[in-house]
Design a protein around this motif. Structure first.
Motif, PDB file in Angstrom:
ATOM      1  N   PRO A   1      73.972  99.362 -43.353  1.00 26.64           N
ATOM      2  CA  PRO A   1      72.707 100.020 -42.998  1.00 26.64           C
ATOM      3  C   PRO A   1      71.981 100.641 -44.172  1.00 26.64           C
ATOM      4  N   ASN A   2      72.660 100.777 -45.296  1.00 28.95           N
ATOM      5  CA  ASN A   2      72.050 101.404 -46.473  1.00 28.95           C
ATOM      6  C   ASN A   2      71.295 100.417 -47.349  1.00 28.95           C
ATOM      7  N   THR A   3      71.463  99.112 -47.066  1.00 31.35           N
ATOM      8  CA  THR A   3      70.859  98.119 -47.962  1.00 31.35           C
ATOM      9  C   THR A   3      69.958  97.123 -47.246  1.00 31.35           C
ATOM     10  N   ILE A   4      69.693  97.355 -45.962  1.00 24.77           N
ATOM     11  CA  ILE A   4      68.883  96.408 -45.196  1.00 24.77           C
ATOM     12  C   ILE A   4      67.744  97.139 -44.493  1.00 24.77           C
ATOM     13  N   VAL A   5      66.591  96.474 -44.418  1.00 22.81           N
ATOM     14  CA  VAL A   5      65.457  96.946 -43.638  1.00 22.81           C
ATOM     15  C   VAL A   5      64.957  95.782 -42.800  1.00 22.81           C
ATOM     16  N   VAL A   6      64.725  96.018 -41.519  1.00 27.71           N
ATOM     17  CA  VAL A   6      64.164  95.013 -40.621  1.00 27.71           C
ATOM     18  C   VAL A   6      62.814  95.530 -40.134  1.00 27.71           C
ATOM     19  N   TYR A   7      61.748  94.801 -40.455  1.00 30.85           N
ATOM     20  CA  TYR A   7      60.434  95.164 -39.930  1.00 30.85           C
ATOM     21  C   TYR A   7      60.084  94.240 -38.769  1.00 30.85           C
ATOM     22  N   LEU A   8      59.736  94.859 -37.635  1.00 31.28           N
ATOM     23  CA  LEU A   8      59.315  94.119 -36.448  1.00 31.28           C
ATOM     24  C   LEU A   8      57.797  94.015 -36.412  1.00 31.28           C
ATOM     25  N   HIS A   9      57.309  93.034 -35.659  1.00 30.19           N
ATOM     26  CA  HIS A   9      55.866  92.757 -35.572  1.00 30.19           C
ATOM     27  C   HIS A   9      55.286  92.576 -36.969  1.00 30.19           C
ATOM     28  N   ALA A  10      56.067  91.899 -37.809  1.00 25.31           N
ATOM     29  CA  ALA A  10      55.672  91.621 -39.190  1.00 25.31           C
ATOM     30  C   ALA A  10      55.428  90.123 -39.332  1.00 25.31           C
ATOM     31  N   SER A  11      54.173  89.738 -39.343  1.00 26.06           N
ATOM     32  CA  SER A  11      53.808  88.322 -39.405  1.00 26.06           C
ATOM     33  C   SER A  11      53.552  87.916 -40.850  1.00 26.06           C
ATOM     34  N   VAL A  12      54.398  87.042 -41.377  1.00 25.60           N
ATOM     35  CA  VAL A  12      54.250  86.593 -42.763  1.00 25.60           C
ATOM     36  C   VAL A  12      53.121  85.569 -42.837  1.00 25.60           C
ATOM     37  N   HIS A  13      52.188  85.802 -43.731  1.00 28.80           N
ATOM     38  CA  HIS A  13      51.035  84.927 -43.874  1.00 28.80           C
ATOM     39  C   HIS A  13      51.151  83.986 -45.068  1.00 28.80           C
ATOM     40  N   LYS A  14      51.920  84.390 -46.072  1.00 29.93           N
ATOM     41  CA  LYS A  14      51.963  83.549 -47.273  1.00 29.93           C
ATOM     42  C   LYS A  14      53.154  83.916 -48.141  1.00 29.93           C
ATOM     43  N   ILE A  15      53.769  82.896 -48.726  1.00 32.68           N
ATOM     44  CA  ILE A  15      54.773  83.083 -49.767  1.00 32.68           C
ATOM     45  C   ILE A  15      54.054  83.041 -51.104  1.00 32.68           C
ATOM     46  N   LEU A  16      54.405  83.950 -52.002  1.00 36.46           N
ATOM     47  CA  LEU A  16      53.732  84.064 -53.302  1.00 36.46           C
ATOM     48  C   LEU A  16      54.553  83.382 -54.386  1.00 36.46           C
ATOM     49  N   PHE A  17      53.872  82.729 -55.320  1.00 33.35           N
ATOM     50  CA  PHE A  17      54.552  81.992 -56.393  1.00 33.35           C
ATOM     51  C   PHE A  17      53.969  82.364 -57.748  1.00 33.35           C
ATOM     52  N   THR A  18      54.836  82.332 -58.753  1.00 32.76           N
ATOM     53  CA  THR A  18      54.378  82.408 -60.141  1.00 32.76           C
ATOM     54  C   THR A  18      54.434  81.009 -60.726  1.00 32.76           C
ATOM     55  N   ILE A  19      53.424  80.662 -61.505  1.00 33.86           N
ATOM     56  CA  ILE A  19      53.383  79.363 -62.181  1.00 33.86           C
ATOM     57  C   ILE A  19      53.074  79.637 -63.641  1.00 33.86           C
ATOM     58  N   THR A  20      54.029  79.341 -64.509  1.00 38.59           N
ATOM     59  CA  THR A  20      53.885  79.609 -65.940  1.00 38.59           C
ATOM     60  C   THR A  20      54.032  78.320 -66.724  1.00 38.59           C
ATOM     61  N   GLY A  21      52.924  77.883 -67.341  1.00 32.69           N
ATOM     62  CA  GLY A  21      52.958  76.687 -68.167  1.00 32.69           C
ATOM     63  C   GLY A  21      53.485  75.480 -67.427  1.00 32.69           C
ATOM     64  N   ASN A  22      54.460  74.810 -68.022  1.00 28.23           N
ATOM     65  CA  ASN A  22      55.051  73.622 -67.410  1.00 28.23           C
ATOM     66  C   ASN A  22      56.309  73.932 -66.602  1.00 28.23           C
ATOM     67  N   GLN A  23      56.589  75.219 -66.425  1.00 31.49           N
ATOM     68  CA  GLN A  23      57.788  75.585 -65.676  1.00 31.49           C
ATOM     69  C   GLN A  23      57.582  75.357 -64.179  1.00 31.49           C
ATOM     70  N   ARG A  24      58.706  75.232 -63.472  1.00 28.71           N
ATOM     71  CA  ARG A  24      58.646  75.062 -62.012  1.00 28.71           C
ATOM     72  C   ARG A  24      58.074  76.315 -61.368  1.00 28.71           C
TER      73      ARG A  24
END
Length: 577
Positions: free
Chosen positions: A222-245
């Motif tokens: 219980p000290n290391t987890i958080v659960v948010y309810l009614h939390a609708s994820v709209h987008k995953i965020l990405f970093t793109i640097t040069g030719n890296q994946r």
């Protein structure tokens, strides 16, 4: 003899949903780490961000929390808010309740088949029929999973949520009929997937109270987890640097009021922090697309920009095991039972049954209204079904005194696809399953229904059926009823193949869209992207065993353990240097 066709109709309304393949106890659900998304800070950081607190996500989160900080984002609410709604007697009412904040979200595939998505902590285990059975040995081998680790992960799940069912009259007669029909040998009570007839486990306790994947969070730190309810994820965020994946570094989510929040990985330069999609076979491929991972031309058509990875296999390989029912009015009282006995045939059809369900009239009306609303968003014809629903007399008694038997085609081999319908993450995408497109699936259905006919006509089952009509007669009645939105082909000669096609329903075991070897690798890492995995049924090439929930929960635990071992090994190397 009056066979009460009106009553049979209402049995069908219930049984459309019986096999939707999680929870209540006095102690469960008092999680201090479970909060509404409105209480989230605008920016937070965690080692692992899990999108979806469902069948896989709860097991995964509980495991990872043992040695890392974990955020779970669940679009639905808590099953503990209304514990009686998940009792066995309320099974059909809960599944049919498709109001805006209900646990069940209706969707209609482009095939014209009603389906349902869970939107509640615990996922499908909160609204399904509760049957618990492990995967077949071939599934585990083909997935490349370690047998000992799989066994341990199943046992971890079973200690918390699984029970031996209290077998009574109807289920015993069903078992006897299966054996008489040649589905042998009798294997007694077992979690294992073995050819023949058996009783499997259930997530309903002896008092009829449901225990679900949400209960697995009792294992969490219980000290290391958080659960948010009614939390609708709209987008995953990405970093793109040069030719890296590209590399996932966080997500954007909204609360029920439409307020946006950002959650980021705590150590973005470390290979041991990840975003993990566990949103299910419908939401996981859709969210990948909305985040820019999918077929480039399709994403561009919906204004998704930028395209992170042109990945044409996202959304492909969608499958839903087809189900076909037979309803049998009973002259004798029958107990309320969901799936307990199952016949695992040699020819690839699984035969299951349940008895004596009921549903409230108001929820039936709500369901019909939801169907009409969704039909406007599909390519399916609406006029005839709309007219039927509007003239329906919903004042009839909907309490059933009957049994239902179904066949499920293993696999299946028939595949379809998922596409965006819009860019709203909470709306249903367009999904086509192509039921019975492959002739082998159709052959399994025919043999499965032929076996059900033998069960109905068996001596062992005779107590629970009227002398007439015949089993074939019961099948004929269903052709006249709206079990789906597909056209009927009634001919002078009864055709079991055509019957399978016309009366197909879902057993809620849909999978695919992010399949192993096509969208993710054998470690469930998304191909071409760092720090992003998918761990849920969308990765499956076929549905495991007779019912998948056991294996999906197992996979969450299994992969959580594997990720933790990798994390500990990495931390050890860092300390050495």
């Amino acid at each position: 003899m009056n066979f009460h066709i009106f009553r049979l109709f209402h049995i069908i309304l219930l049984a459309v949903f019986i096999f939707h393949d999680s929870c209540y106890s006095d102690e469960a659900g008092n999680y201090g780490f479970m909060k509404d998304a409105t209480s989230a800070p605008k920016l937070s950081h965690f080692d692992y961000i899990i999108i979806g607190g469902g069948t896989a996500g709860c097991a995964l989160a509980a495991t990872l929390s043992q040695n890392a900080t974990v955020l779970v984002l669940e679009r639905g609410g808590s099953p503990y808010d209304n514990p009686t709604a998940s009792d066995i007697n309320n099974f059909a009412n809960t599944l049919l309740n498709i109001t805006p904040n209900s646990w069940s979200q209706l969707f209609i595939s482009e095939d014209g088949v009603f389906n349902s998505r869970a939107r509640v902590l615990g996922g499908g285990t909160v609204i399904n029929a509760g049957f618990y059975s492990r995967a077949e040995e071939d599934f585990v081998a083909e997935a490349g999973l370690e047998r000992d680790e799989v066994e341990a992960a199943y046992e971890w799940v079973e200690k918390k949520v699984v029970f031996e069912p209290p077998v009574k009259g109807w289920q015993s007669a069903f078992r006897d009929g299966l054996l008489e029909a040649g589905v042998s040998p009798y294997n007694g009570f077992t979690y294992e997937h073995i050819v023949g007839t058996k009783f499997g486990g259930t997530i309903f306790d002896p008092d009829g109270r449901r225990h679900t994947a949400a209960n697995l969070l009792e294992y969490a730190n219980p000290n290391t987890i958080v659960v948010y309810l009614h939390a609708s994820v709209h987008k995953i965020l990405f970093t793109i640097t040069g030719n890296q994946r590209p590399k996932a570094y966080g997500v954007i989510f909204q609360d029920a009021n439409g307020v946006s929040y950002k959650a980021e990985l705590a150590t973005q330069d470390s290979i041991m922090s990840e975003v993990i999609l566990s949103a299910g076979a419908i939401a996981s491929p859709k969210l990948l697309m909305l985040s820019g991972v999918g077929p480039a031309a399709h994403l561009a058509a919906y204004g998704v920009n930028p395209v992170i990875v042109d990945q044409p296999m996202v959304g492909q390989g969608m499958s839903d095991n087809p189900m076909n029912p037979v309803f049998i009015p009973s002259p004798e009282p029958v107990e309320v039972s969901l799936v307990q006995a199952v016949g695992i045939t040699k020819f690839g059809s699984y035969i299951e049954g349940g008895s004596a369900l009921s549903v409230s009239i108001s929820l039936t009306r709500s369901f019909f209204d939801g169907v009409l609303k969704l039909l406007k968003k599909t390519k399916l014809p609406t006029q005839s079904i709309s007219k039927f629903f509007k003239t329906l007399d919903l004042t009839l008694n909907v309490t059933t005194k009957a049994g239902v038997m179904i066949q499920k085609a293993n696999g299946p081999l028939s595949r379809g696809h998922l596409e965006l319908r819009n860019t709203n993450p909470d709306d249903n995408p367009s999904v086509t399953f192509n039921y019975y497109k492959d002739p082998e699936d159709l052959n399994k259905c025919v043999e499965g229904l032929s076996t059900i006919i033998k069960v109905i006509d068996s001596k062992g089952y005779s107590k629970y059926k009227y002398p007439a009509p015949s089993a074939r007669g019961l099948l004929n009645l269903i052709l006249a009823l709206p079990t789906n939105l597909r056209p009927r082909h009634i001919t002078s000669t009864f055709d079991l193949q055509q019957y399978c096609i016309d009366t197909v329903m879902t057993i809620y075991h849909y999978h695919g869209g992010c399949q192993v070897g096509k969208v993710v690798d054998n470690n469930y890492k998304v191909l071409g992207i760092d720090a992003l995995r998918v761990i849920d049924g969308s990765t499956f090439l076929k549905s495991p065993g007779t019912n998948p929930q056991a294996t999906i929960m197992m996979l969450g635990r299994y992969m959580g353990q594997k990720i933790l071992r990798e994390r500990i090994a990495f931390q050890g190397k860092e300390e050495e240097t």
